[in-house]
Design a protein around this motif. Structure first.
Motif, short mmCIF file in Angstrom:
data_model
loop_
_atom_site.label_atom_id
_atom_site.label_comp_id
_atom_site.label_asym_id
_atom_site.label_seq_id
_atom_site.Cartn_x
_atom_site.Cartn_y
_atom_site.Cartn_z
N GLN A 231 70.30 -21.91 -42.97
CA GLN A 231 68.90 -22.04 -42.31
C GLN A 231 68.12 -21.43 -42.51
O GLN A 231 66.81 -21.71 -42.55
N VAL A 232 68.23 -20.09 -42.22
CA VAL A 232 67.09 -19.09 -42.41
C VAL A 232 66.51 -19.12 -43.71
O VAL A 232 65.17 -19.02 -43.94
N VAL A 233 67.15 -18.92 -44.67
CA VAL A 233 66.69 -19.13 -46.11
C VAL A 233 66.00 -20.11 -46.34
O VAL A 233 64.73 -20.41 -46.83
N LEU A 234 66.62 -21.43 -45.84
CA LEU A 234 65.75 -22.73 -46.28
C LEU A 234 64.53 -22.69 -45.29
O LEU A 234 63.62 -23.53 -45.77
N ALA A 235 64.60 -22.37 -44.15
CA ALA A 235 63.24 -22.14 -43.36
C ALA A 235 62.08 -21.55 -44.03
O ALA A 235 61.12 -21.84 -44.10
N GLU A 236 62.60 -20.40 -44.69
CA GLU A 236 61.41 -19.52 -45.36
C GLU A 236 60.98 -20.56 -46.62
O GLU A 236 59.73 -20.26 -46.95
N ALA A 237 61.77 -21.06 -47.22
CA ALA A 237 61.43 -22.04 -48.49
C ALA A 237 60.51 -23.18 -47.81
O ALA A 237 59.33 -23.38 -48.73
N TRP A 238 60.82 -23.62 -46.93
CA TRP A 238 59.97 -24.81 -46.23
C TRP A 238 58.46 -24.22 -45.79
O TRP A 238 57.75 -25.04 -45.78
N ALA A 239 58.60 -22.97 -45.16
CA ALA A 239 57.51 -22.37 -44.81
C ALA A 239 56.39 -22.28 -45.91
O ALA A 239 55.09 -22.57 -45.75
N HIS A 240 56.88 -21.89 -47.23
CA HIS A 240 56.18 -21.57 -48.14
C HIS A 240 55.52 -23.34 -48.51
O HIS A 240 54.50 -23.32 -48.99
N PRO A 300 60.09 -13.10 -43.63
CA PRO A 300 60.74 -14.30 -43.97
C PRO A 300 60.86 -15.40 -42.67
O PRO A 300 61.36 -16.20 -42.43
N HIS A 301 59.67 -14.97 -41.63
CA HIS A 301 59.59 -15.98 -40.59
C HIS A 301 60.67 -16.31 -39.62
O HIS A 301 61.02 -17.35 -39.19
N PHE A 302 61.42 -15.15 -39.35
CA PHE A 302 62.56 -15.11 -38.53
C PHE A 302 62.38 -14.45 -37.09
O PHE A 302 61.80 -13.36 -37.25
N TRP A 303 62.59 -15.35 -36.18
CA TRP A 303 62.10 -14.52 -34.66
C TRP A 303 63.28 -14.47 -33.85
O TRP A 303 64.35 -15.26 -33.86
N HIS A 304 63.09 -13.67 -32.85
CA HIS A 304 63.99 -13.68 -31.50
C HIS A 304 63.25 -12.78 -30.64
O HIS A 304 62.50 -11.91 -30.66
N ASP A 305 63.15 -13.46 -29.32
CA ASP A 305 62.41 -12.90 -28.09
C ASP A 305 60.93 -12.86 -28.52
O ASP A 305 60.44 -11.48 -28.31
N ARG A 306 60.42 -13.73 -29.23
CA ARG A 306 58.83 -13.65 -29.19
C ARG A 306 58.36 -12.54 -30.26
O ARG A 306 57.15 -12.05 -30.14
N ALA A 307 59.28 -12.07 -31.33
CA ALA A 307 58.94 -11.27 -32.11
C ALA A 307 59.71 -11.46 -33.48
O ALA A 307 60.77 -12.01 -33.35
N GLN A 308 59.11 -11.23 -34.60
CA GLN A 308 59.54 -11.12 -35.75
C GLN A 308 60.58 -10.35 -36.24
O GLN A 308 60.54 -9.09 -35.48
N ARG A 309 61.89 -10.76 -36.66
CA ARG A 309 63.22 -9.74 -36.96
C ARG A 309 63.48 -9.64 -38.47
O ARG A 309 63.25 -10.54 -39.04
N PRO A 310 64.17 -8.75 -38.73
CA PRO A 310 64.69 -8.63 -40.08
C PRO A 310 66.14 -9.81 -40.22
O PRO A 310 66.37 -9.99 -39.37
N THR A 311 66.06 -10.20 -41.31
CA THR A 311 67.04 -11.00 -41.67
C THR A 311 68.42 -10.65 -42.04
O THR A 311 69.36 -11.12 -42.02
N THR A 312 68.47 -9.43 -42.43
CA THR A 312 69.62 -8.52 -42.81
C THR A 312 69.60 -7.37 -41.77
O THR A 312 68.71 -6.71 -41.37
N ALA A 313 71.06 -6.95 -41.47
CA ALA A 313 71.31 -5.76 -40.90
C ALA A 313 70.89 -4.55 -41.67
O ALA A 313 70.86 -4.69 -42.95
N GLY A 314 70.85 -3.33 -41.37
CA GLY A 314 70.66 -2.11 -41.90
C GLY A 314 71.27 -1.94 -43.31
O GLY A 314 71.06 -1.40 -44.18
N TRP A 315 72.67 -2.36 -43.12
CA TRP A 315 73.55 -2.01 -44.08
C TRP A 315 73.67 -3.04 -45.18
O TRP A 315 74.21 -3.05 -46.25
N GLN A 316 72.96 -4.41 -45.04
CA GLN A 316 72.92 -5.39 -45.97
C GLN A 316 71.78 -5.29 -46.78
O GLN A 316 70.57 -4.89 -46.55
N ARG A 317 72.12 -5.82 -48.04
CA ARG A 317 70.82 -5.94 -49.07
C ARG A 317 70.13 -6.97 -48.57
O ARG A 317 70.53 -8.14 -48.03
#
Length: 341
Positions: A231-240, A300-317
């Motif tokens: 969903q997160v990946v597809l949302a970014e594609a739709w945003a574009h 990538p247009h991903f949000w939580h608690d009214r702020a944008q967040r990374p879509t990967t954790a620190g150890w993820q590519r």
């Protein structure tokens, strides 16, 4: 000779220090996961997050909430009604939709509530309903893709797709495609309700069998997490795709929320974390805020608690472009829609 610092400068320095402190605290809450995802996270962040939507800011506007008969979706419908929106309350069970609409009208006298019935996992049903909805409405100002499911065993939709994929990815994608012209009439927002669980799932989209979870031992929780990542990946594609139409497309996760779905499918998690879980209204907050305020957003247009967040954790590519392309291509083919890329 001693020199004094002008009071205006001191004020700006104090504000800068406060902003720096909240930024560090916010990031720490996010990385620590449990404190940030529970009600502690939102209770702390409320002290510095952006202002609430103005009362009545959605009067004269229409918002569609899928999966709105319980949990976060039901709370969203109430919050949108509170802001004056005409709420298109969706579910697949007519009796549940009628009961939820009746309760919303009682709790918000004068609210305009339109009952919408469709099984989001059934692409034929979505195609019929989406086309009818687009024909019926002069404009649509918000869509929240909130409908969700979790199965213990691998089951398939009417068209033979894995159920989580059909309900979380294919159905919402097709509905967005069908409603895009109606959303473009006036500035609008589309929000994909993902989950923090997506951080624990990679983008498993190497081929059709992997996308459909036909390989390996099926795990319903993992199927849910995988499709929430999609969903997160597809949302970014739709945003574009929809940016030229002034339609803001975002995705978000609500934190850990006490809902009927969590209680049913994750009973041990629910039992252990129950005292710290957020209320459905708390979980719905960011989605409502995104639709009501349409903030500036960047990939990538991903949000939580009214702020944008990374879509990967620190150890993820970062996402593999080949896997992103594979997902986008498969979704287009499965739904009979033009590719987003």
């Amino acid at each position: 000779m001693c020199r004094t610092i002008p009071s205006g400068v001191l004020g700006r320095l104090a504000r800068f220090e406060a902003m720096a402190l909240t930024t560090v605290l916010d990031a720490a809450l996010d990385r620590a996961v449990a404190p940030g995802y529970t009600r502690l996270g939102s209770s702390l962040r409320r002290r510095w997050w952006p202002a609430d939507p103005e009362p009545g800011c959605l009067v004269g506007r229409r918002v569609l909430v899928t999966g709105a008969t319980s949990g976060i979706g039901e709370a969203m419908a109430a919050s949108f009604a509170e802001l004056g929106a005409t709420v298109h309350l969706h579910g697949r069970n007519p009796a549940k939709v009628a009961a939820s609409a009746r309760a919303l009208r009682l709790s918000h006298p004068g609210a305009e509530v339109v009952e919408e019935i469709c099984d989001i996992s059934d692409l034929d049903a979505v195609r019929t309903w989406g086309a009818e909805l687009a024909e019926r409405l002069p404009a649509l100002h918000g869509v929240v893709h909130n409908a969700g499911t979790m199965t213990r065993e691998r089951t398939e939709s009417a068209q033979g797709h894995e159920m989580s994929l059909a309900a979380h990815v294919l159905g919402p994608h097709l509905l967005t495609h069908l409603l895009a012209p109606t959303l473009a009439v006036e500035p609008a927002s589309v929000v994909w309700m993902s989950s923090g669980g997506m951080y624990g799932a990679g983008l498993r989209t190497a081929d059709a069998d992997e996308i459909e979870y036909r390989t390996g031992s099926f795990n319903g929780v993992q199927a849910y997490a995988r499709t929430k990542r999609m969903q997160v990946v597809l949302a970014e594609a739709w945003a574009h795709r929809l940016a030229p139409d002034a339609t803001l497309v975002t995705s978000m996760h609500p934190g850990w929320v006490r809902t009927p779905g969590v209680s049913e499918h994750l009973p041990a998690f629910d039992r252990i974390t129950r005292p710290t879980l957020r209320t459905p209204t708390d979980g719905a907050d960011t989605a409502v805020w995104l639709v009501a305020t349409r903030p500036e957003s960047h990939a990538p247009h991903f949000w939580h608690d009214r702020a944008q967040r990374p879509t990967t954790a620190g150890w993820q590519r970062d996402e593999d472009p080949a896997r992103v392309a594979s997902l986008v291509s498969y979704v287009a083919e499965a739904t009979g829609t033009p590719p987003l890329a």
